[in-house]
Design a protein around this motif. Structure first.
Motif, PDB file in Angstrom:
ATOM      1  N   ARG A 108       0.843  -1.204   0.000  1.00  0.00           N
ATOM      2  CA  ARG A 108       0.000   0.000   0.000  1.00  0.00           C
ATOM      3  C   ARG A 108       0.870   1.242   0.000  1.00  0.00           C
ATOM      4  NH1 ARG A 108      -1.027  -2.898   4.659  1.00  0.00           N
ATOM      5  NH2 ARG A 108       0.338  -2.230   6.327  1.00  0.00           N
ATOM      6  N   SER A 109       0.288   2.340  -0.433  1.00  0.00           N
ATOM      7  CA  SER A 109       1.031   3.600  -0.464  1.00  0.00           C
ATOM      8  C   SER A 109       1.151   4.146   0.950  1.00  0.00           C
ATOM      9  CB  SER A 109       0.337   4.615  -1.376  1.00  0.00           C
ATOM     10  OG  SER A 109      -0.737   5.220  -0.706  1.00  0.00           O
ATOM     11  N   PHE A 110       2.117   5.035   1.132  1.00  0.00           N
ATOM     12  CA  PHE A 110       2.294   5.670   2.435  1.00  0.00           C
ATOM     13  C   PHE A 110       1.030   6.413   2.847  1.00  0.00           C
ATOM     14  CE2 PHE A 110       7.230   6.254   2.385  1.00  0.00           C
ATOM     15  CZ  PHE A 110       7.387   4.889   2.514  1.00  0.00           C
ATOM     16  N   ARG A 117       1.694   3.973  10.960  1.00  0.00           N
ATOM     17  CA  ARG A 117       2.056   5.328  11.417  1.00  0.00           C
ATOM     18  C   ARG A 117       3.404   5.732  10.854  1.00  0.00           C
ATOM     19  NH1 ARG A 117       0.587   5.460  17.788  1.00  0.00           N
ATOM     20  NH2 ARG A 117      -1.656   5.315  17.513  1.00  0.00           N
ATOM     21  N   TRP A 118       4.315   4.794  10.823  1.00  0.00           N
ATOM     22  CA  TRP A 118       5.653   5.069  10.293  1.00  0.00           C
ATOM     23  C   TRP A 118       5.559   5.520   8.843  1.00  0.00           C
ATOM     24  CZ3 TRP A 118       8.449   2.712   6.360  1.00  0.00           C
ATOM     25  CH2 TRP A 118       9.783   3.095   6.281  1.00  0.00           C
ATOM     26  N   ALA A 119       4.760   4.800   8.034  1.00  0.00           N
ATOM     27  CA  ALA A 119       4.602   5.162   6.617  1.00  0.00           C
ATOM     28  C   ALA A 119       3.935   6.529   6.488  1.00  0.00           C
ATOM     29  CB  ALA A 119       3.784   4.102   5.889  1.00  0.00           C
ATOM     30  N   GLN A 120       2.929   6.773   7.293  1.00  0.00           N
ATOM     31  CA  GLN A 120       2.245   8.061   7.236  1.00  0.00           C
ATOM     32  C   GLN A 120       3.183   9.206   7.601  1.00  0.00           C
ATOM     33  OE1 GLN A 120      -1.315   7.744   9.583  1.00  0.00           O
ATOM     34  NE2 GLN A 120      -2.191   6.200   8.238  1.00  0.00           N
ATOM     35  N   PHE A 128       5.377   9.423  -2.898  1.00  0.00           N
ATOM     36  CA  PHE A 128       5.087   8.291  -3.772  1.00  0.00           C
ATOM     37  C   PHE A 128       5.593   6.981  -3.172  1.00  0.00           C
ATOM     38  CE2 PHE A 128       5.782  12.063  -6.447  1.00  0.00           C
ATOM     39  CZ  PHE A 128       4.478  12.247  -6.833  1.00  0.00           C
ATOM     40  N   GLY A 129       5.744   6.935  -1.853  1.00  0.00           N
ATOM     41  CA  GLY A 129       6.279   5.760  -1.186  1.00  0.00           C
ATOM     42  C   GLY A 129       5.259   4.646  -1.042  1.00  0.00           C
ATOM     43  N   ILE A 130       5.759   3.432  -0.943  1.00  0.00           N
ATOM     44  CA  ILE A 130       4.926   2.264  -0.668  1.00  0.00           C
ATOM     45  C   ILE A 130       5.547   1.499   0.491  1.00  0.00           C
ATOM     46  CG2 ILE A 130       4.034   1.976  -3.020  1.00  0.00           C
ATOM     47  CD1 ILE A 130       6.087  -0.335  -3.337  1.00  0.00           C
ATOM     48  N   GLU A 131       4.705   0.754   1.191  1.00  0.00           N
ATOM     49  CA  GLU A 131       5.215  -0.157   2.208  1.00  0.00           C
ATOM     50  C   GLU A 131       4.700  -1.557   1.910  1.00  0.00           C
ATOM     51  OE1 GLU A 131       4.048   0.675   6.231  1.00  0.00           O
ATOM     52  OE2 GLU A 131       1.928   0.768   5.745  1.00  0.00           O
ATOM     53  N   ILE A 132       5.524  -2.525   2.234  1.00  0.00           N
ATOM     54  CA  ILE A 132       5.164  -3.925   2.044  1.00  0.00           C
ATOM     55  C   ILE A 132       5.130  -4.555   3.428  1.00  0.00           C
ATOM     56  CG2 ILE A 132       5.837  -6.142   1.039  1.00  0.00           C
ATOM     57  CD1 ILE A 132       7.372  -4.560  -1.113  1.00  0.00           C
TER      58      ILE A 132
END
Length: 136
Positions: A108-110, A117-120, A128-132
């Motif tokens: 999913r995208s940040f 929370r870290w991604a946000q 344009f970041g994603i996390e897996i």
């Protein structure tokens, strides 16, 4: 005689066009590189991504630039994302630095629904970041 050039596309982030020139050692090596680059360009399955390494990094950046490709090996149920140190490592068949199995993962995208929370917290700096997230 065994050379080729790549014109780097203009983007919003990198507005100045530039031409990169390369020279292979032999005609066979040139043909191998051109075939690989054409295949990657046509398939749109590869490109550079910044990967944030886990842990605390005081001396150097926690971000690592990797050439990443999607792969669906035979006899494997789910595809994976492979991260290589360089495009050359991928082209020459070297082992990747990182492999992420995507079958039991959420991507999913940040800024996406369910983002950690870290991604946000990173989305402002990296929109344009994603996390897996791996569930195994």
């Amino acid at each position: 005689p065994n050379s080729f050039e790549i014109q780097v596309a203009t983007t919003e982030c990198e507005p100045s066009q530039r031409v990169e020139r390369f020279c292979a050692g032999t005609p066979r090596e040139l043909a191998k590189w051109l075939a690989f680059l054409q295949r990657v360009a046509n398939e749109h399955k590869g490109g550079y991504l910044q990967h944030r390494r886990p842990g605390w990094w005081f001396v150097r950046s926690p971000w690592q630039r990797l050439y990443c490709v999607f792969d669906s090996p035979p006899n494997v149920e789910a595809p994976c994302l492979k991260g290589f140190s360089t495009l050359r490592d991928c082209a020459e068949g070297h082992a990747p630095e990182q492999v992420w199995l995507l079958g039991s993962s959420s991507v999913r995208s940040f800024a996406g629904e369910g983002a950690s929370r870290w991604a946000q917290s990173l989305k402002r700096q990296h929109p344009f970041g994603i996390e897996i997230e791996d569930y195994d």
